[in-house]
Design a protein around this motif. Structure first.
Motif, mmCIF file in Angstrom:
data_model
loop_
_atom_site.group_PDB
_atom_site.id
_atom_site.type_symbol
_atom_site.label_atom_id
_atom_site.label_comp_id
_atom_site.label_asym_id
_atom_site.label_seq_id
_atom_site.Cartn_x
_atom_site.Cartn_y
_atom_site.Cartn_z
ATOM 1 N N UNK A 104 -10.313 67.854 10.919
ATOM 2 C CA UNK A 104 -9.648 68.255 9.671
ATOM 3 C C UNK A 104 -9.104 69.678 9.731
ATOM 4 N N UNK A 105 -9.537 70.433 10.722
ATOM 5 C CA UNK A 105 -8.994 71.778 10.909
ATOM 6 C C UNK A 105 -7.503 71.719 11.239
ATOM 7 N N UNK A 106 -7.077 70.647 11.884
ATOM 8 C CA UNK A 106 -5.653 70.498 12.227
ATOM 9 C C UNK A 106 -4.792 70.423 10.969
ATOM 10 N N UNK A 107 -5.349 69.879 9.889
ATOM 11 C CA UNK A 107 -4.626 69.866 8.615
ATOM 12 C C UNK A 107 -4.410 71.306 8.158
ATOM 13 N N UNK A 128 1.184 76.797 9.489
ATOM 14 C CA UNK A 128 2.491 76.857 10.160
ATOM 15 C C UNK A 128 3.673 76.808 9.194
ATOM 16 N N UNK A 129 3.420 76.625 7.905
ATOM 17 C CA UNK A 129 4.516 76.572 6.936
ATOM 18 C C UNK A 129 5.172 77.948 6.847
ATOM 19 N N UNK A 130 6.511 77.972 6.879
ATOM 20 C CA UNK A 130 7.237 79.234 6.755
ATOM 21 C C UNK A 130 8.239 79.154 5.616
ATOM 22 N N UNK A 131 8.392 80.201 4.836
ATOM 23 C CA UNK A 131 7.480 81.338 4.854
ATOM 24 C C UNK A 131 6.081 80.884 4.470
ATOM 25 N N UNK A 132 5.114 81.681 4.853
ATOM 26 C CA UNK A 132 3.716 81.306 4.730
ATOM 27 C C UNK A 132 3.243 81.096 3.306
ATOM 28 N N UNK A 133 2.165 80.363 3.198
ATOM 29 C CA UNK A 133 1.491 80.176 1.921
ATOM 30 C C UNK A 133 0.803 81.485 1.533
ATOM 31 N N UNK A 134 0.316 81.600 0.301
ATOM 32 C CA UNK A 134 -0.350 82.845 -0.094
ATOM 33 C C UNK A 134 -1.460 83.235 0.885
ATOM 34 N N UNK A 135 -1.607 84.505 1.101
ATOM 35 C CA UNK A 135 -2.587 85.046 2.050
ATOM 36 C C UNK A 135 -4.002 84.609 1.680
ATOM 37 N N UNK A 136 -4.766 84.208 2.694
ATOM 38 C CA UNK A 136 -6.165 83.837 2.511
ATOM 39 C C UNK A 136 -6.900 84.052 3.810
#
Length: 171
Positions: free
Chosen positions: A32-35, A41-49
């Motif tokens: 599930x880490x691959x999810x 990998x989404x660009x621009x990136x999702x909110x920082x976490x």
């Protein structure tokens, strides 16, 4: 069915998962880490976490991916994945239950000294990410995690013995 192997980072979930899969007929490992990596990998990136599990899409995507793989293949999915936040676990387990997918939830546990030795032995430089989680794991264990799963103490077990213990518990 899903066999979920939970526990802190570095306890041996991935290794045990591969070994459990070999012992269970008609089973596959679903990482599930691959999810999470896909979301990263989404660009621009999702909110920082500091952990992709905090992104709300991760949990339902894990549920949907597991459901669709099981619909396609049948059998058993072995999921070696740390989930230490109780509401996240409830969202995943309730989502799977909503699709009629039974889950056997195991926590692989190791004493602190054993865990730190395992993390230190992985690479020339221990993983800073993995070293951040023994305390959150201990807190989750005290408050909910050990009550929500079947605990397998791996402190004195080899990975092979751990896999056999999990597999025997499934029988």
């Amino acid at each position: 069915m899903i066999v979920w192997l939970n526990g802190t980072h570095g306890v041996g979930k991935t290794t045990a998962g591969r070994l459990v899969q070999r012992l269970l007929p008609d089973s596959r490992v679903f990482d599930a880490e691959k999810v999470g990596e896909t979301l990263m990998d989404i660009t621009p990136g999702l909110p920082e976490t500091d952990n992709f599990q905090h992104w709300p899409p991760w949990r339902p995507l894990v549920v949907d991916t597991a459901r669709r793989v099981l619909d396609y293949t049948g059998g058993t999915l072995v999921v070696p994945m740390t989930v230490l936040v109780e509401p996240y676990w409830r969202e995943i387990s309730d989502g799977l239950a909503g699709h009629g997918i039974p889950v056997r939830h195991f926590v692989l546990h190791a004493g602190r000294d054993t865990l730190l030795a395992r993390i230190a032995g992985e690479h020339p430089v221990p993983s800073p990410f993995r070293l951040r989680y023994p305390e959150p794991y201990a807190e989750a264990s005290r408050t909910w995690l050990h009550a929500a799963a079947e605990v397998v103490d791996t402190t004195d077990l080899t990975p092979e013995q751990t896999a056999v213990r999990v597999t025997k518990a499934l029988a």
